[in-house]
Design a protein around this motif. Structure first.
Motif, PDB file in Angstrom:
ATOM      1  N   VAL A 103       0.828  -1.203   0.000  1.00 56.30           N
ATOM      2  CA  VAL A 103       0.000   0.000   0.000  1.00 56.30           C
ATOM      3  C   VAL A 103       0.868   1.262   0.000  1.00 56.30           C
ATOM      4  O   VAL A 103       0.581   2.229  -0.711  1.00 56.30           O
ATOM      5  CB  VAL A 103      -0.982   0.000   1.198  1.00 56.30           C
ATOM      6  N   LEU A 104       1.928   1.229   0.773  1.00 52.81           N
ATOM      7  CA  LEU A 104       2.841   2.373   0.823  1.00 52.81           C
ATOM      8  C   LEU A 104       3.445   2.636  -0.557  1.00 52.81           C
ATOM      9  O   LEU A 104       3.553   3.778  -1.003  1.00 52.81           O
ATOM     10  CB  LEU A 104       3.954   2.119   1.851  1.00 52.81           C
ATOM     11  N   ASP A 105       3.801   1.565  -1.242  1.00 53.45           N
ATOM     12  CA  ASP A 105       4.360   1.657  -2.579  1.00 53.45           C
ATOM     13  C   ASP A 105       3.351   2.309  -3.537  1.00 53.45           C
ATOM     14  O   ASP A 105       3.684   3.225  -4.293  1.00 53.45           O
ATOM     15  CB  ASP A 105       4.706   0.231  -3.041  1.00 53.45           C
ATOM     16  N   ILE A 106       2.094   1.832  -3.467  1.00 60.68           N
ATOM     17  CA  ILE A 106       1.044   2.388  -4.322  1.00 60.68           C
ATOM     18  C   ILE A 106       0.824   3.866  -4.017  1.00 60.68           C
ATOM     19  O   ILE A 106       0.744   4.708  -4.913  1.00 60.68           O
ATOM     20  CB  ILE A 106      -0.282   1.602  -4.141  1.00 60.68           C
ATOM     21  N   MET A 107       0.755   4.172  -2.716  1.00 54.87           N
ATOM     22  CA  MET A 107       0.510   5.566  -2.338  1.00 54.87           C
ATOM     23  C   MET A 107       1.646   6.485  -2.772  1.00 54.87           C
ATOM     24  O   MET A 107       1.410   7.625  -3.196  1.00 54.87           O
ATOM     25  CB  MET A 107       0.263   5.663  -0.831  1.00 54.87           C
ATOM     26  N   SER A 108       2.869   5.992  -2.697  1.00 50.43           N
ATOM     27  CA  SER A 108       4.008   6.800  -3.145  1.00 50.43           C
ATOM     28  C   SER A 108       3.928   7.076  -4.641  1.00 50.43           C
ATOM     29  O   SER A 108       4.209   8.188  -5.095  1.00 50.43           O
ATOM     30  CB  SER A 108       5.323   6.092  -2.825  1.00 50.43           C
ATOM     31  N   SER A 109       3.514   6.054  -5.399  1.00 49.14           N
ATOM     32  CA  SER A 109       3.359   6.253  -6.846  1.00 49.14           C
ATOM     33  C   SER A 109       2.253   7.264  -7.138  1.00 49.14           C
ATOM     34  O   SER A 109       2.376   8.085  -8.047  1.00 49.14           O
ATOM     35  CB  SER A 109       3.023   4.932  -7.533  1.00 49.14           C
ATOM     36  N   LEU A 110       1.174   7.187  -6.369  1.00 48.09           N
ATOM     37  CA  LEU A 110       0.069   8.132  -6.574  1.00 48.09           C
ATOM     38  C   LEU A 110       0.536   9.557  -6.268  1.00 48.09           C
ATOM     39  O   LEU A 110       0.160  10.510  -6.948  1.00 48.09           O
ATOM     40  CB  LEU A 110      -1.127   7.748  -5.699  1.00 48.09           C
ATOM     41  N   LYS A 111       1.354   9.691  -5.235  1.00 47.94           N
ATOM     42  CA  LYS A 111       1.882  11.018  -4.881  1.00 47.94           C
ATOM     43  C   LYS A 111       2.757  11.561  -6.003  1.00 47.94           C
ATOM     44  O   LYS A 111       2.763  12.755  -6.289  1.00 47.94           O
ATOM     45  CB  LYS A 111       2.679  10.952  -3.575  1.00 47.94           C
ATOM     46  N   LYS A 112       3.497  10.657  -6.653  1.00 49.43           N
ATOM     47  CA  LYS A 112       4.357  11.082  -7.762  1.00 49.43           C
ATOM     48  C   LYS A 112       3.533  11.607  -8.931  1.00 49.43           C
ATOM     49  O   LYS A 112       3.936  12.539  -9.614  1.00 49.43           O
ATOM     50  CB  LYS A 112       5.256   9.932  -8.224  1.00 49.43           C
ATOM     51  N   ILE A 113       2.383  10.981  -9.156  1.00 48.96           N
ATOM     52  CA  ILE A 113       1.477  11.474 -10.208  1.00 48.96           C
ATOM     53  C   ILE A 113       1.018  12.891  -9.869  1.00 48.96           C
ATOM     54  O   ILE A 113       0.772  13.709 -10.736  1.00 48.96           O
ATOM     55  CB  ILE A 113       0.249  10.543 -10.355  1.00 48.96           C
ATOM     56  N   GLY A 114       0.885  13.173  -8.568  1.00 50.41           N
ATOM     57  CA  GLY A 114       0.513  14.525  -8.152  1.00 50.41           C
ATOM     58  C   GLY A 114      -0.888  14.674  -7.577  1.00 50.41           C
ATOM     59  O   GLY A 114      -1.333  15.786  -7.324  1.00 50.41           O
ATOM     60  N   VAL A 115      -1.577  13.531  -7.372  1.00 48.07           N
ATOM     61  CA  VAL A 115      -2.906  13.624  -6.763  1.00 48.07           C
ATOM     62  C   VAL A 115      -2.769  13.776  -5.247  1.00 48.07           C
ATOM     63  O   VAL A 115      -1.718  13.484  -4.680  1.00 48.07           O
ATOM     64  CB  VAL A 115      -3.789  12.382  -7.085  1.00 48.07           C
ATOM     65  N   ARG A 116      -3.845  14.246  -4.610  1.00 45.30           N
ATOM     66  CA  ARG A 116      -3.837  14.390  -3.154  1.00 45.30           C
ATOM     67  C   ARG A 116      -4.469  13.160  -2.497  1.00 45.30           C
ATOM     68  O   ARG A 116      -5.401  12.581  -3.034  1.00 45.30           O
ATOM     69  CB  ARG A 116      -4.619  15.643  -2.742  1.00 45.30           C
ATOM     70  N   LEU A 117      -3.944  12.803  -1.345  1.00 46.38           N
ATOM     71  CA  LEU A 117      -4.467  11.640  -0.628  1.00 46.38           C
ATOM     72  C   LEU A 117      -5.001  12.084   0.728  1.00 46.38           C
ATOM     73  O   LEU A 117      -4.320  12.803   1.464  1.00 46.38           O
ATOM     74  CB  LEU A 117      -3.349  10.618  -0.410  1.00 46.38           C
ATOM     75  N   SER A 118      -6.220  11.680   1.045  1.00 40.07           N
ATOM     76  CA  SER A 118      -6.707  12.015   2.378  1.00 40.07           C
ATOM     77  C   SER A 118      -7.226  10.774   3.090  1.00 40.07           C
ATOM     78  O   SER A 118      -7.698   9.821   2.473  1.00 40.07           O
ATOM     79  CB  SER A 118      -7.773  13.110   2.324  1.00 40.07           C
ATOM     80  N   MET A 119      -7.106  10.799   4.413  1.00 33.94           N
ATOM     81  CA  MET A 119      -7.546   9.675   5.217  1.00 33.94           C
ATOM     82  C   MET A 119      -8.974   9.939   5.675  1.00 33.94           C
ATOM     83  O   MET A 119      -9.232  10.876   6.428  1.00 33.94           O
ATOM     84  CB  MET A 119      -6.625   9.518   6.422  1.00 33.94           C
ATOM     85  N   ASP A 120      -9.884   9.096   5.170  1.00 36.85           N
ATOM     86  CA  ASP A 120     -11.314   9.285   5.425  1.00 36.85           C
ATOM     87  C   ASP A 120     -11.714   8.647   6.757  1.00 36.85           C
ATOM     88  O   ASP A 120     -11.061   7.712   7.223  1.00 36.85           O
ATOM     89  CB  ASP A 120     -12.107   8.624   4.282  1.00 36.85           C
ATOM     90  N   ASP A 121     -12.781   9.162   7.360  1.00 34.94           N
ATOM     91  CA  ASP A 121     -13.329   8.602   8.607  1.00 34.94           C
ATOM     92  C   ASP A 121     -12.263   8.496   9.689  1.00 34.94           C
ATOM     93  O   ASP A 121     -12.211   7.517  10.447  1.00 34.94           O
ATOM     94  CB  ASP A 121     -13.950   7.211   8.359  1.00 34.94           C
ATOM     95  N   PHE A 122     -11.420   9.504   9.778  1.00 35.87           N
ATOM     96  CA  PHE A 122     -10.305   9.464  10.724  1.00 35.87           C
ATOM     97  C   PHE A 122     -10.795   9.325  12.163  1.00 35.87           C
ATOM     98  O   PHE A 122     -11.712  10.007  12.591  1.00 35.87           O
ATOM     99  CB  PHE A 122      -9.448  10.733  10.614  1.00 35.87           C
ATOM    100  N   GLY A 123     -10.134   8.411  12.888  1.00 32.82           N
ATOM    101  CA  GLY A 123     -10.450   8.239  14.310  1.00 32.82           C
ATOM    102  C   GLY A 123     -11.345   7.055  14.602  1.00 32.82           C
ATOM    103  O   GLY A 123     -11.570   6.712  15.756  1.00 32.82           O
ATOM    104  N   THR A 124     -11.875   6.408  13.564  1.00 35.02           N
ATOM    105  CA  THR A 124     -12.798   5.296  13.804  1.00 35.02           C
ATOM    106  C   THR A 124     -12.081   3.950  13.844  1.00 35.02           C
ATOM    107  O   THR A 124     -12.641   2.966  14.300  1.00 35.02           O
ATOM    108  CB  THR A 124     -13.892   5.222  12.713  1.00 35.02           C
ATOM    109  N   GLY A 125     -10.839   3.894  13.370  1.00 33.46           N
ATOM    110  CA  GLY A 125     -10.135   2.610  13.323  1.00 33.46           C
ATOM    111  C   GLY A 125      -9.253   2.385  14.531  1.00 33.46           C
ATOM    112  O   GLY A 125      -9.373   3.087  15.541  1.00 33.46           O
ATOM    113  N   TYR A 126      -8.387   1.428  14.414  1.00 37.25           N
ATOM    114  CA  TYR A 126      -7.549   1.046  15.547  1.00 37.25           C
ATOM    115  C   TYR A 126      -6.270   1.844  15.658  1.00 37.25           C
ATOM    116  O   TYR A 126      -5.806   2.146  16.733  1.00 37.25           O
ATOM    117  CB  TYR A 126      -7.198  -0.447  15.459  1.00 37.25           C
ATOM    118  N   SER A 127      -5.672   2.171  14.509  1.00 37.33           N
ATOM    119  CA  SER A 127      -4.327   2.741  14.558  1.00 37.33           C
ATOM    120  C   SER A 127      -4.182   4.005  13.737  1.00 37.33           C
ATOM    121  O   SER A 127      -3.173   4.200  13.070  1.00 37.33           O
ATOM    122  CB  SER A 127      -3.302   1.732  14.049  1.00 37.33           C
ATOM    123  N   SER A 128      -5.181   4.861  13.808  1.00 37.06           N
ATOM    124  CA  SER A 128      -5.155   6.072  12.994  1.00 37.06           C
ATOM    125  C   SER A 128      -3.820   6.810  13.110  1.00 37.06           C
ATOM    126  O   SER A 128      -3.274   7.286  12.127  1.00 37.06           O
ATOM    127  CB  SER A 128      -6.283   7.007  13.419  1.00 37.06           C
TER     128      SER A 128
END
Ligand code: C2E
Ligand code: MG
Ligand code: MG
Ligand code: MG
Length: 275
Positions: free
Chosen positions: A159-184
């Motif tokens: 997942v980290l690899d995919i996200m890094s590639s997406l960042k290279k493309i230049g899109v923005r990434l946001s973490m949805d529903d923050f605070g509802t999971g175990y390890s936000s």
């Protein structure tokens, strides 16, 4: 009643199971047809910058106009789409439609879409995003991808690899529903997010409870320290908005500011009115 009295628990259970399987299968068949016949549509919910009250973008939310059952909300069909792999063609449609719609908006505005965890497991999500941007001609920084924590649970390295590639493309990434999971918190450290969307459950009792207030204030501080944009979702009244302003939360989204609406209505009431 008389009929079911003659059957044992196992039979009743088996019949109910069978019914549920049938329903699921029917929904899957319908979903396949729906992709072919384009029965989906997007609604757009505005997102505002809190300090100066400007419209900064919108979240695209999918709906299904089912030929028999009428309008269906995403929670009723996204899980089936995920289980069957139909999420990939479905999400491609969303991406394409959202990017093309955003092209009709002022250049300062972004569109955000929701990605499913299963999209990170199968298919080539990076090239799919790249293709949608190329096809539409939308500048990458105007596309935001909302990702929930469940995406990050599986294979962190992948997942980290995919996200890094997406960042290279230049899109923005946001973490949805923050605070509802175990390890936000640990996820924020590991993955390259540009923004955090505080889950609406925290906003709901923000004004009444000191604990929720403390949590929101902390998340805003965290976002500032990590240079991430903090968005509050589920803002339903002016008190919540005022409090968010006080704790210097960056952006807000919710029924009080605007419900999800058609592309046309969004353009007419949110964009035209402000120009
Ligand atoms: P989400 O991404 O967390 O979206 C926010 C949900 O909260 C939306 O529900 C929105 O209509 C609703 N909402 C917005 N403002 C308020 C408010 O002030 N109060 C309350 N109570 N609710 C508010 P919706 O449209 O039913 O979507 C539900 C979920 O379905 C989304 O949660 C998202 O996870 C998923 N979803 C929607 N569209 C897509 C899509 O195109 N692809 C994928 N994979 N998932 C999608
Ligand atoms: Mg979302
Ligand atoms: Mg959310
Ligand atoms: Mg959600």
């Amino acid at each position: 009643e008389a009929k079911s009295a003659g059957r044992n628990n196992w039979q009743v259970y088996a019949e109910e199971m069978n019914e549920r399987v049938q329903q699921k299968r029917k929904l899957e068949t319908d979903l396949r047809a729906a992709i072919r016949y384009q029965e989906f549509f997007l609604e757009f919910q505005p997102r505002f910058q809190i300090d100066d009250n400007t419209l900064c973008g919108a979240e695209a939310l999918i709906r299904w106009n089912h030929p028999v059952n009428g309008r269906l909300e995403p929670d009723s069909f996204i899980p089936i789409a995920e289980q069957t792999g139909l999420i990939v063609p479905l999400s491609d449609w969303v991406l394409d439609k959202a990017c093309k719609t955003a092209l009709t908006w002022p250049e300062t505005m972004f569109v955000s879409i929701n990605l499913s965890p299963s999209e990170f497991e199968r298919g080539d999500i990076v090239s799919r995003i790249g293709a949608a941007l190329t096809n539409s001609g939308l500048a990458p920084h105007r596309l935001e991808l909302e990702i929930t924590e469940s995406v990050l649970l599986d294979d962190a390295a992948k997942v980290l690899d995919i996200m890094s590639s997406l960042k290279k493309i230049g899109v923005r990434l946001s973490m949805d529903d923050f605070g509802t999971g175990y390890s936000s918190l640990s996820y924020l450290r590991t993955f390259p997010f540009d923004g955090i969307k505080i889950d609406k459950s925290f906003i709901a009792d923000f004004v009444e409870y000191d604990t929720s207030h403390a949590i929101i204030e902390s998340i805003v501080g965290l976002g500032r320290a990590l240079s991430m944009t903090v968005t509050a979702e589920g803002v339903e009244n002016v008190n919540q908005l005022n409090q968010l302003h006080k704790v210097k939360c960056d952006q807000a989204q919710g029924y009080f500011l605007g419900r999800p609406m058609s592309e046309r209505q969004f353009f007419d009431s949110c964009i035209t009115d402000r120009q």
